[in-house]
Enzyme design. Structure first.
Site, PDB file in Angstrom:
ATOM      1  CB  CYS A 112     -16.160   6.752  -8.027  1.00 41.90           C
ATOM      2  SG  CYS A 112     -15.242   7.453  -6.646  1.00 41.90           S
ATOM      3  CG  HIS A 159     -13.057   8.203 -11.468  1.00 43.03           C
ATOM      4  ND1 HIS A 159     -14.341   8.706 -11.404  1.00 43.03           N
ATOM      5  CD2 HIS A 159     -12.587   8.237 -10.200  1.00 43.03           C
ATOM      6  CE1 HIS A 159     -14.632   9.026 -10.159  1.00 43.03           C
ATOM      7  NE2 HIS A 159     -13.590   8.756  -9.410  1.00 43.03           N
ATOM      8  CD  GLU A 213     -15.446   8.978 -14.742  1.00 44.75           C
ATOM      9  OE1 GLU A 213     -15.117   7.781 -14.781  1.00 44.75           O
ATOM     10  OE2 GLU A 213     -15.603   9.601 -13.669  1.00 44.75           O
TER      11      GLU A 213
END
Lengths: 231, 759, 92
Positions: free
Chosen positions: A86, A203, A205
């Site tokens: 990002c 994302h 994560e």
């Protein structure tokens, strides 16, 4: 094996990346303060999401001049693995480690939600735990994820298999409706020619545990560890 | 450097001029209030002192009209660690952890400059949570606007949502929920309420106290400019024709700075040298210093020459009243100043010691050593007049009450009525709003926006099940307009029911009370009624009020908003992985209606959208039944027998069933139900009778659910099965009322707001 | 000498400007039907102290634009440089 998560002023997914690596992957991880010039001892450096320096002027524009970025450039030069997520992807574009630039989303609005991604190249340090053509589900959360590059750069990226992910529908069809931000060719993630530096808007994560709705993101981090382990 | 180049007192009015020209009036003070100040001080205040009184004695800061009534609310309970009066309430969630939470309004600023008004509202409530020592983990934003057919309303709506997104997304706190409703009464007075929730270890809770004579008073964060001088006074007046020109009063938020401020404050608090900490919101340095001193029973002395300034030539008056954002007042143990300064340097934040705590109870303001203001802190904070406004039942109520829903024709085409209700922007999907909010950052959001309540998991590293916090904001202004007491009860009950639908036990509430001008007897009558309803429901459901905010004067051109209390509920569940969501899960699951439907239509969305009427008595509510339903939901969710649960509220049973289909998993996006019914068909579909929910039962668990319902006395009606691609609703005796493709009606529901917003 | 540089950064012609397109469609819907094109950009005002000459200031600003203020992949820039109005006196 150790991951490092760079913390810029305004990073806000640094802790998320930290937890994903530590708890999801079970691999040692440390924060790297933006003021440091030393990234010794790390095997993979993550530039996390957020709004480094408020994203004032342009997303990632000021962060690339942080002291730590000189060290990250050298680290990448030596073949170290760098993953920009990002805002981290935006920083990599600004500092030239990856080609192209980000425009505002074509909706002119911030977009947060799950997207489907088609894996375009599964033979990289960041994607080897996946299969080409597989559809994975990851969240996005950005206002400037509209990937732009001139047509020659786009051609090079495609020819060299450097497009890692493209936005698609649930069945893997890359369509305009599945494109959340107007990115050219529905591009969601790319890597450099050597394959050791990758950037992606979604994302991984945020999708490291079933309780969060998807654990697909863990495969990206697993790819890194299997690449490093087999090296 | 600060201190140079500043305007002196010679440009300010003298005490004689203040008295002679009655200058307090321009600051919003009444004549009797000025006399009270003179009496309390034993002299006339000077210009700086007058400004300080004007903001601290404004309705926004002093709760002059509401204080006496608010005292009737229940504020304590076994889990309440900090109640009203502090920066935020705090409740215990076990395992040595606690949750700080509070809701506030930023209505007036949002009406004038929607983006910045909303953004700075978010910033302010985050700092309130931070001031308790907690790390902010979630935001919830209830909003009210006029009808979207109005271009000005669309601009306000787009601006407020973008402002919340712009600020919340950048600071990295997920905006996990909220609610939006559209009624013409909010056209000129939109409501922008913001709630923040933070997590903290029990032993680390901070207070806004200036304790310990000799301790340092430090200012951390942004430089001080002329932003928002008299913002609190602005919030205490009706919006008028000149409100646009009051734009300079609206501050600009800097979420990047706020993010640094959060990290720096949490880090400096962990050093153990921070005695007290307080947000600088309304009335900036004045309120934060006076309130911390008054709470501690101490005095405070600061020198404005030590305040780092962004603009030149600021007078002490301007410095004291500036509402520059992203600043905190920190009371630091003597000798700890260097440690605090070092943390600020690390995060790149300005920080300066501006004064010290004293023992004389005075709030003394110096300018390079010369006294410029000196008033007892407790007089500023605690001695504002407590008013007892008159009240009177509004005239419109007699007409509204006489309404009998039997006088309304039953629609011939019920499916068409259903589509009209689904297409009401208040009912339609709010994805257009929440997809602009980062609702997943911090990777704790287990139940995403769109469900009955959001669920945040509480991370633990021991491998034990992770607890879940359920968050929900609710309040129906139309109900309160038609019957304030009932509307107040429902606001609490519905929030509690929503929290229970995901499987959490309701713990406590914060409330944001949005009303018109309290000096008008009918408005104050509404206020008293709503508070009574909230009190009854909080007592019945065991959810104390830990704090909140009152926003009066939400009216313009002699037209007040509906009385709109918004209740922010926090609930707790032992295992976040068991959170239940509204979507159907599997074909063949049994659909059960919990609770009883009454043949009533007063105050419903259906009555408004299909028949164009706002009338009647709002839906009936029996708080004992509500409590029983909540107990059933919590027990059934935690024992894992439910596949889905969804509360029945705005739009009634038909809308609830439709939403269960829309949120359903693949293969579970249809339903076929038949409901035993003897009343009007439209009441069955659209009645908003409270204390009801639609649940599905996991296969083989039907008996368990029936047993739980029986033991609690909650009516249990099996109405059909999940399956197919259609939503089919029938009533015994009447036949099929609705039979539509789910995807077809879902498209309608999804596209209403995007279509209106894209013109 | 003290200089004031006024920098304008816009998206390159070849790059779609979604903000500009949105503003244009808004203006058209308000009845301003003569609006053929709108480009949204950034406007920066830099105050420079102690420059030896306007040429030195110009060189510096050009470098700043290339390195930070504009992203050459998508943006173009132009700037004007002038002697800064004298400071002091009353500022609002």
């Amino acid at each position: 094996m150790k991951f490092g998560i760079v913390v810029f002023p305004g990073s806000n997914c640094d802790a998320d990346a930290y937890y994903a690596v530590r708890d999801g992957l079970g691999v040692p991880v440390e924060y790297i303060w933006h003021g440091t010039r030393d990234v010794g001892g790390f095997d993979c450096i993550v530039l996390p999401g957020g709004f480094a320096y408020g994203d004032y002027l342009r997303a990632g524009a000021i962060a690339r001049f942080s002291p730590v970025m000189d060290a990250v450039l050298e680290f990448a030069e030596r073949g170290g693995l760098v993953l920009g997520i990002c805002n981290g992807f935006q920083v990599l574009l600004e500092c030239g480690l990856l080609p192209g630039a980000m425009l505002r989303n074509d909706s002119l609005q911030f977009r947060c939600g799950y997207v489907n991604l088609k894996v375009e190249n599964a033979a990289t340090p960041f994607t080897n735990a996946l299969e080409r053509g597989r559809v994975i589900r990851l969240p996005i959360a950005h206002g400037e994820g509209n990937y732009y590059a001139d047509s020659q750069t786009l051609g090079n990226l495609q020819a060299a298999g450097r497009v890692l992910f493209r936005y698609c529908d649930g069945e893997g069809n890359v369509t305009a409706e599945a494109n959340p931000n107007g990115s050219l060719l529905n591009i969601a993630g790319i890597c450099n020619s050597r394959g050791n530096v990758a950037g992606m808007m979604p994302h991984p994560e945020r999708a490291y545990q079933r309780i969060l709705g998807s654990a697909d993101g863990l495969e990206i981090f697993r790819s890194v560890t299997s690449f490093l382990g087999g090296r | 450097m600060a201190g140079e180049d500043r305007a002196g007192p010679e440009r300010e009015p003298t005490c004689e001029q203040i008295v002679g020209r009655k200058l307090w009036r321009g600051m919003g003070l009444k004549d009797f209030e000025f006399e009270r100040i003179r009496g309390l001080l034993g002299r006339s205040p000077n210009w700086t002192e007058l400004g300080m009184f004007a903001v601290l004695w404004s309705e926004h800061c002093a709760y002059k009209h509401s204080r006496a009534v608010l005292r009737t609310l229940p504020t304590s309970g076994p889990g309440v660690l900090v109640g009203p009066g502090e920066n935020a309430g705090v409740v215990d969630i076990g395992d040595g952890l606690a949750v700080a939470f509070k809701m506030e309004s930023h209505n007036h600023p949002s009406a004038v400059e929607p983006y910045q008004g909303a953004a700075t509202g978010v910033g302010g409530i985050i700092r309130d949570i931070l001031a308790m020592g907690a790390r902010p983990i979630a935001l919830v934003d209830p909003l009210r606007f006029g009808e979207l057919s109005d271009m000005k309303v669309r601009r306000l709506f787009a601006g407020v949502v973008a402002g919340i997104a712009g600020y919340g997304n950048c600071v990295g706190i997920p905006t996990v929920g909220g609610e939006v409703a559209f009624e013409d009464c909010y056209a000129d007075n939109p409501l922008c309420n913001v709630m923040c929730v933070g997590l903290i270890e029990r032993g680390a809770i901070k207070r806004g106290v200036a304790a310990g004579v000799g301790n340092s008073v430090m200012l951390v964060g942004h430089l001080t400019g002329r932003d928002g001088i008299h913002g609190a006074t602005f919030a205490s007046e009706e919006l008028g024709e000149d409100s646009e020109s009051k734009r300079p009063n609206v501050q600009v938020g800097d979420p990047f700075y706020e993010k640094l401020l959060i990290e720096a404050c949490l880090e400096m608090m962990s050093t153990g040298r921070v005695v007290g900490i307080q947000d600088m919101g309304a009335a900036g340095i004045t309120s934060s210093c006076a309130e911390t001193a008054a709470r501690a029973g101490t005095g405070i002395e600061i020198d404005v020459a030590k305040v780092p300034l962004r603009e030149r030539r600021m007078s002490p008056y301007e410095i004291m009243l500036s509402e520059s954002q992203e600043r905190m007042l920190v009371i630091v143990e003597r000798g700890g100043e260097d440690g605090v300064a070092a943390v600020c340097r690390k995060w790149g934040l300005p920080c300066s010691a501006i004064g010290r705590v004293t023992g004389d109870g005075m709030f003394r303001v110096l300018d390079r050593g010369a006294v410029r203001a000196e008033v007892p802190a407790s007089v500023l904070v605690n001695e504002a007049p407590v008013l007892e406004p008159g009240w009177e039942e509004p005239a419109y109520l007699a007409g509204a009450r006489s309404f009998d829903h039997r006088s309304v024709p039953v629609p011939g085409d019920m499916e068409n009525a259903f589509r009209t209700v689904l297409a009401s922007p208040s009912i339609a999907s709010k994805a257009w709003v929440y997809r602009q909010y980062d609702h997943m950052v911090q990777t704790n959001t287990v139940v995403l926006p769109g469900a009955d309540a959001a669920v945040i998991r509480i991370r633990n590293e021991g491998g034990r099940p992770e607890k879940g916090l359920a968050l929900k904001a609710d309040g129906n202004g139309r109900y309160c307009y038609l019957d304030p007491v009932t509307g107040g009860r429902i606001a609490v009950a519905e929030a509690a029911r929503n929290v229970a639908c995901v499987g959490a036990r309701p713990l406590a509430i914060t409330d944001c009370l949005n009303f018109g001008n309290p000096e008008k007897p009918d408005v104050f009558w509404q206020f008293r009624g709503v508070i009574e309803g909230i009190r009854e429901a909080c007592e019945a459901l065991g959810t104390p009020v830990t704090g909140g905010n009152v926003s009066f004067y939400n009216e313009s051109r002699n037209r007040a908003i509906y009385p709109t209390p918004i209740v922010g509920m926090v609930g707790l569940m032992d295992d976040a992985s068991k959170a239940t969501t509204p979507g159907f899960k599997a074909e063949g699951d049994l659909i059960v209606l919990l609770g009883e439907t009454i043949d009533e239509l007063g105050g419903t969305e259906y009555l408004k959208r299909v028949h164009g009427m706002v009338a009647g008595k709002p839906p009936s509510i029996d708080l004992r039944r509500e409590k029983a339903l909540i107990e059933v939901l919590v027990e059934a969710c935690s024992s894992g027998i439910l596949g889905s649960a969804h509360d029945i509220s705005d739009g009634g049973l038909a809308v609830a069933l439709a939403e269960c289909c829309f949120f359903g998993l693949p293969g579970a996006r249809g339903a076929d139900v038949t409901i035993p019914w003897v009343g009007r068909a439209d009441s069955l579909l659209f009645s908003e009778t409270q204390s009801r929910a639609v649940v599905t039962v996991r296969p083989g668990m039907e008996r368990e659910l029936a047993d739980i319902c029986r033991s609690k006395g909650v009516p249990y009606t099996a109405i059909g099965r999940v399956g197919g691609r259609r939503l089919r609703i029938a009533a015994t005796g009447v036949g099929v009322l609705i039979d539509a493709y789910t995807a077809d009606v879902e498209r309608l529901w999804l596209e209403v707001i995007p279509c209106l917003m894209n013109g | 000498m003290n200089l004031r540089a006024t920098v304008t950064v816009t998206l390159k012609r070849s790059v779609l400007d979604p903000q500009g397109a949105a503003v244009r469609s808004g203006l058209l819907s308000m009845g301003y039907d003569k609006v053929r094109d709108v480009r949204v950009g950034k406007h920066l005002v830099l105050e420079l102290d102690g420059c030896a000459s306007p040429e030195e200031g110009s060189r510096m600003v050009d470098e700043m634009c290339r390195r930070l203020l504009a992203n050459p992949v998508i943006e173009e820039y132009r700037f004007e440089i002038a002697e800064a109005p004298s400071r002091g006196g009353h500022e609002c």
